[in-house]
Design an enzyme around this catalytic site. Structure first.
Site, PDB file in Angstrom:
ATOM      1  N   SER A 674       1.050  -1.340  -0.019  1.00  0.00           N
ATOM      2  CA  SER A 674      -0.079   0.055   0.085  1.00  0.00           C
ATOM      3  C   SER A 674       0.690   1.386   0.158  1.00  0.00           C
ATOM      4  CB  SER A 674      -0.793  -0.004   1.167  1.00  0.00           C
ATOM      5  OG  SER A 674      -0.287   0.088   2.450  1.00  0.00           O
ATOM      6  N   LYS A 717      -6.628   3.883   8.409  1.00  0.00           N
ATOM      7  CA  LYS A 717      -5.717   4.757   7.646  1.00  0.00           C
ATOM      8  C   LYS A 717      -6.191   6.243   7.761  1.00  0.00           C
ATOM      9  CE  LYS A 717      -3.453   1.393   4.659  1.00  0.00           C
ATOM     10  NZ  LYS A 717      -3.324   0.891   3.403  1.00  0.00           N
TER      11      LYS A 717
END
Length: 771
Positions: A674, A717
């Site tokens: 990611s 996140k």
């Protein structure tokens, strides 16, 4: 010798030997006619044994070929129609031909003379046979007294015939002796038969001694037990064994909904127990087994609460958030209202420690009205822990499943199998394989435990398992469970949980309930952010407990008035901050990008630094990066080389410059794809000198063609970015559905950009290069 014709009398179960006087009972019509004819022909007839004693009317082929010619000495007719005769055997005879004379058999016979002379060897053999017979007479009680007279017989053939006539052997063996015409061979055959009879006598004596000893012990026990009962009656005491059996029968009678096979099994075992001595080891085993059978809930069920509204209120009162799990339970209850015979679900709650998996299962039991039982499987490595031990083992008992069912007391409890991912296996078997039957709705209606040995129905049980990770659970076992992932709590969720559940709980636990103690929301948020790093709330609860202990000490020392815990005095109670978070960059810098990551403790920001050095295009990666993250960095580097001119990068940069990519906090391992677009953006920024916007963060996987792919953990996140003051966020376009899980206040505070390729990322993230 000449052949003669005479009547033939078939013998059944008895033989006549030469020189033997034998009484016979004659009852068959043909035999009576033969006897009458013999009386007319000079009292002589031939006696021949029949091969099959079961035949009442033997044929010619059913008779032996050798018999004895004898004389009728005495005849007595009976009122019933039969006759009693006394006959004397005269000599052996070979039967050459038998004719059926209509009313009786008539045979053509030839007398057989003795063969052999009295030699020293025959005489020695005679002595040996006599000695054997003497020993046989001493050891058997079946021998008549006149048998000892045979010791004085000097004729060897007659001696052999006399001894064999006294022996209790089968007719075929006696017939063999009768058909042996050579005297020496006849003596040897009788000797062999005597030896075998002695062996049989020894075996009979051993068996008799063993039986007699057992009977003596049994009789002694019976006598003593009867004496004990009499003494107990005199003293007014009850027989504990009898009263215990009576109690077991009463329990069986009062146990409802027992299956017929279970009831029959218990009755048989109680009957066995009643015939045993109370002190016998086997009696203890049977007693324990019956007690287990009677203690299991074969047909007992609790009334399940299936009102969705009531269950929802209980779940919300016990736990904040956890929408997926609550929805699944409420869906099950809704279906139960429509389909009452629905089998219990098998759920697997997966998540990091401290997120409330076990307490949630307890809450589900309360919401559904089921009894709750918990079994911890952490460290279990013996298959018998699940299925139990066979009763042949000392100290055998059922497995943990049926132990839990006994503890629950009903056949439809909520059964929590805790830490199912921490089972192991060794030479004692694989417990996870034994769980396959327990957790399979198509099989668990007849679960087999080695100790109980009767199938037990687990189909009404609601099974919930918990695990921290999935990869250690065997695939066949995982396939039988419906997995629900609990990713961990956000900071906002922790704030609500602490205020609504943990803080009141700790106040009550430390005796501060109702006392003037106040914890400000800002102080609680500061505590969550700077004193804990976890996905769950266990450490948060411990820190709140520490605050309560400090406050309790102040009150005990005489503090007057309200105790306020604020941001300003939080260090007084908890000391200096234990967790330091990365903050958003306040100004734009080249080669520095704020990435986002998900850890076991939730989301976090992850700055990525890139610097250039004179060199030959070497790419250096540091910060304890995993293989996947290193591959993402190399893919970004290859993409930049392939599109250098379009990105405004010198096409020969790889011949002049080395790139060093570093992710701070190098002691913490990092991995995953990611950070791909963040590393690519940082490389382009470092090579072009264009600064990356401050207060901007990004996450997404990159391909060699520059496409941005979806990643996981968007909620965690995003909340981490919001926590550190990020104002802009770049996310993959494919992650747009994940934004629906975000709190509204977070979405309002962030400017979220959804992208599909790296060109869009660079356009959003990079500013014009500084002069």
């Amino acid at each position: 010798m000449p052949r003669t014709e005479m009547p033939l009398l078939p013998l059944r179960g008895v033989l006549v030997f030469p020189f033997m006087v034998v009484p016979l009972e004659v009852g068959r019509d043909r035999s009576l006619k033969a006897l009458e004819q013999a009386m007319l022909d000079g009292r002589e007839l031939v006696f021949v044994a029949q091969k099959d004693t079961r035949l009442d009317l033997p044929g010619v082929d059913d008779l032996y070929d050798v018999g004895v010619i004898g004389e009728v000495k005495q005849l007595l007719k009976m009122p019933s129609g039969g006759s009693k005769v006394v006959v004397e055997g005269r000599t052996r005879a070979t039967v050459h031909r038998v004719e059926d004379a209509g009313e009786y058999f008539r045979a053509e016979v030839e007398e057989v003379s003795e063969e052999g002379t009295l030699t020293d060897e025959v005489e020695a053999l005679m002595h040996a046979v006599v000695e054997q017979f003497e020993v046989y007479i001493k050891n058997t009680k079946k021998m008549p007294g006149e048998a000892s007279l045979s010791m004085n017989i000097e004729d060897p053939g007659r001696l052999a015939d006399t001894i064999i006539s006294y022996l209790d052997v089968r007719t075929p063996e006696k017939e063999e002796v009768l058909e042996t015409f050579v005297v020496e061979d006849r003596l040897n055959k009788v000797s062999d038969i005597l030896a075998r009879q002695m062996e049989l006598l020894e075996i009979e004596k051993r068996i008799s001694f063993r039986v007699r000893k057992q009977m003596e012990r049994t009789q002694k026990e019976y006598y003593l037990r009867e004496q004990l009962k009499a003494i107990q009656r005199e003293l007014g005491e009850r027989d504990e064994q009898a009263s215990e059996i009576e109690e077991l029968r009463e329990r069986l009678k009062n146990t409802e909904n027992l299956l017929p096979e279970v009831s029959e099994k218990i009755e048989r075992e109680i009957d066995r127990l009643s015939k045993m001595s109370g002190m016998a080891a086997e009696a203890v085993v049977v007693r324990t087994y019956v007690d287990w059978l009677l203690s299991l809930p074969w047909g007992t069920e609790t009334d399940e609460r299936i009102e969705v509204e009531d269950a929802e209120a209980i779940l919300d009162a016990d736990h904040y958030g956890l929408k997926k799990v609550k929805d699944r339970i409420l869906e099950y209850l809704a279906v139960r209202q429509l389909a009452p015979e629905l089998k219990g679900p098998i759920l697997c709650l997966v998540g990091p420690p401290g997120v409330g998996k076990t307490s949630l299962a307890r809450s589900i039991a309360r919401a559904t009205g089921r009894n709750f039982v918990r079994v911890s499987l952490g460290g279990v490595r013996d298959e018998a822990e699940i299925r139990g031990h066979r009763r042949t083992y000392v100290g055998a008992m059922p497995g943990r499943i049926l132990q839990g069912m006994k503890q629950a007391g009903t056949k439809n409890p909520l059964f929590l199998l805790d830490e199912v991912d921490k089972m192991a296996m060794d030479f004692r078997g694989d417990p996870s394989a034994a769980l396959l039957e327990v957790l399979d709705p198509e099989q668990n209606n007849r679960f087999s435990d080695h100790y109980i040995e009767i199938p037990f129905d687990l189909s009404r049980v609601m099974f919930i398992t918990t695990a921290n990770v999935l990869h250690t659970i065997p695939r066949p076992l995982l396939d039988r469970m419906e997995t629900i992932v609990i990713p961990g709590y956000t900071e906002e969720e922790k704030l609500h949980i602490a205020m609504q559940y943990l803080w009141p709980k700790q106040l009550a636990a430390h005796g501060l309930e109702g006392k003037p103690v106040e914890l400000s929301g800002a102080a609680l948020r500061n505590l969550i952010r700077h004193y804990t790093r976890e996905a769950g709330v266990r450490q948060l609860e411990r820190e709140l407990g520490t605050v309560c202990r400090k406050v309790a000490r102040e009150i005990v020392k005489g503090h007057q008035g309200r105790v306020r815990v604020t941001v300003g005095n939080l260090t007084k109670y908890l000391g200096h901050q234990k967790v330091h978070h990365q903050n958003a960059e306040s100004q734009s810098q080249a080669g520095l990008v704020t990435g986002l990551a998900v850890t076991e403790t939730g989301g976090d920001v992850m700055p990525i630094e890139v610097t250039t050095m004179v060199g030959k295009g070497q790419l250096t990666l540091t910060g304890q990066l995993g293989d996947v993250m290193q591959e993402s960095a190399r893919a970004a580097f290859s993409y930049i080389r392939a599109k250098a001119e379009a990105l405004g990068v010198e096409s020969t940069f790889h011949e002049k410059w080395d790139l060093h990519v570093h992710v701070p906090e190098g002691a913490i391992p990092k991995d995953g794809p990611s950070a791909g677009i963040a590393m690519a953006t940082a490389m382009v920024s470092a090579l072009t000198g264009a600064p990356v916007k401050a207060n901007l963060a990004m996450t997404g996987e990159i391909t060699l063609r520059g496409r941005v792919l979806a990643v996981g953990g968007i909620k965690e996140k995003t909340l981490a970015a919001h926590r550190v003051g990020i104002r802009e966020l770049i996310l993959p376009k494919d992650n747009q559905p994940d934004l629906e899980e975000l709190p509204h206040n977070v979405k309002r505070a962030l400017d979220i950009h959804l992208v599909t390729d790296l060109d869009q990322v660079l356009a959003l993230a990079l500013e014009s290069p500084s002069a």
